[in-house]
Motif scaffolding. Sequence first.
Motif, PDB file in Angstrom:
ATOM      1  N   TRP A  78      44.910  27.498  36.429  1.00 55.18           N
ATOM      2  CA  TRP A  78      43.460  27.640  36.481  1.00 55.18           C
ATOM      3  C   TRP A  78      43.071  28.941  37.162  1.00 55.18           C
ATOM      4  N   GLY A  79      43.822  29.320  38.197  1.00 53.18           N
ATOM      5  CA  GLY A  79      43.543  30.580  38.896  1.00 53.18           C
ATOM      6  C   GLY A  79      43.567  31.769  37.960  1.00 53.18           C
ATOM      7  N   PHE A  80      44.550  31.809  37.060  1.00 53.34           N
ATOM      8  CA  PHE A  80      44.621  32.918  36.109  1.00 53.34           C
ATOM      9  C   PHE A  80      43.361  32.978  35.247  1.00 53.34           C
ATOM     10  N   PHE A  81      43.013  31.876  34.610  1.00 53.24           N
ATOM     11  CA  PHE A  81      41.885  31.895  33.672  1.00 53.24           C
ATOM     12  C   PHE A  81      40.557  32.161  34.376  1.00 53.24           C
ATOM     13  N   ILE A  82      40.358  31.571  35.537  1.00 47.71           N
ATOM     14  CA  ILE A  82      39.095  31.762  36.252  1.00 47.71           C
ATOM     15  C   ILE A  82      38.977  33.180  36.802  1.00 47.71           C
ATOM     16  N   PHE A  83      39.995  33.646  37.527  1.00 48.39           N
ATOM     17  CA  PHE A  83      39.903  34.960  38.155  1.00 48.39           C
ATOM     18  C   PHE A  83      39.952  36.098  37.141  1.00 48.39           C
ATOM     19  N   ALA A  84      40.778  35.985  36.106  1.00 43.35           N
ATOM     20  CA  ALA A  84      40.845  37.063  35.104  1.00 43.35           C
ATOM     21  C   ALA A  84      39.512  37.196  34.372  1.00 43.35           C
ATOM     22  N   SER A  85      38.922  36.070  33.980  1.00 39.95           N
ATOM     23  CA  SER A  85      37.648  36.156  33.243  1.00 39.95           C
ATOM     24  C   SER A  85      36.495  36.574  34.158  1.00 39.95           C
ATOM     25  N   LEU A  86      36.429  36.061  35.368  1.00 41.47           N
ATOM     26  CA  LEU A  86      35.390  36.514  36.299  1.00 41.47           C
ATOM     27  C   LEU A  86      35.587  37.993  36.643  1.00 41.47           C
ATOM     28  N   GLY A  87      36.836  38.402  36.751  1.00 41.73           N
ATOM     29  CA  GLY A  87      37.129  39.813  37.042  1.00 41.73           C
ATOM     30  C   GLY A  87      36.630  40.728  35.948  1.00 41.73           C
ATOM     31  N   PHE A  88      36.882  40.360  34.687  1.00 36.10           N
ATOM     32  CA  PHE A  88      36.399  41.249  33.635  1.00 36.10           C
ATOM     33  C   PHE A  88      34.880  41.191  33.504  1.00 36.10           C
ATOM     34  N   LEU A  89      34.280  40.045  33.809  1.00 35.14           N
ATOM     35  CA  LEU A  89      32.818  39.947  33.781  1.00 35.14           C
ATOM     36  C   LEU A  89      32.194  40.864  34.842  1.00 35.14           C
TER      37      LEU A  89
END
Length: 192
Positions: free
Chosen positions: A111-122
Amino acid sequence: MRKSQLLAGVLAPIVALTGIGTAILINRSWWRLTDNAISDLGKLDLPNNWVLNVSLVVSAIMAIYYAVGLVEEVSNTVEKLGIGVFIAGLAFLALIGLFPEGTSPHYYVSWGFFIFASLGFLVTGIGMGLSGEKELAVFSIALFTVGWALALWAKNSFPGIAPAEFVGVFGVIAWHYTVMWKKFRGAPRPRG
């Protein structure tokens, strides 16, 4: 950005997708896109689990190396913060390979990967908009919104989580290559 960082950025998604594809081929007798998770291909008791796990760790290290160079290419604090969050997502990607399915931290690092990667690119995309790169801001916001909507739909539509995971993975990769294309095409040659 160094040439080696740019090359690492180009190759990192290819390494990850090659590892995932190879693991799917190896395990095609039982693994199904709609019934499983990508992580099932790297679970603890699975022979050849290293194919997925090593490729995730290697691709994450390469992507982090690239993203550290990307910090030097952006101009405002919001962009830098977003890239920092994105790097945290990439660190979670490496942790998925280090803590495969069957270990207690696996659920959280996934979950950390999907949440942080997508929030990071946003956040990075919004920062790029503040720097005048409006197209990248609109693209980032749209990709985040559509990606999460599709991933949630897929999560609720299939017994396995892999379709939702692939939506997230391809969203991150699409953003990554779009930013590379916009920032580095026609730019001065990277330093050695």
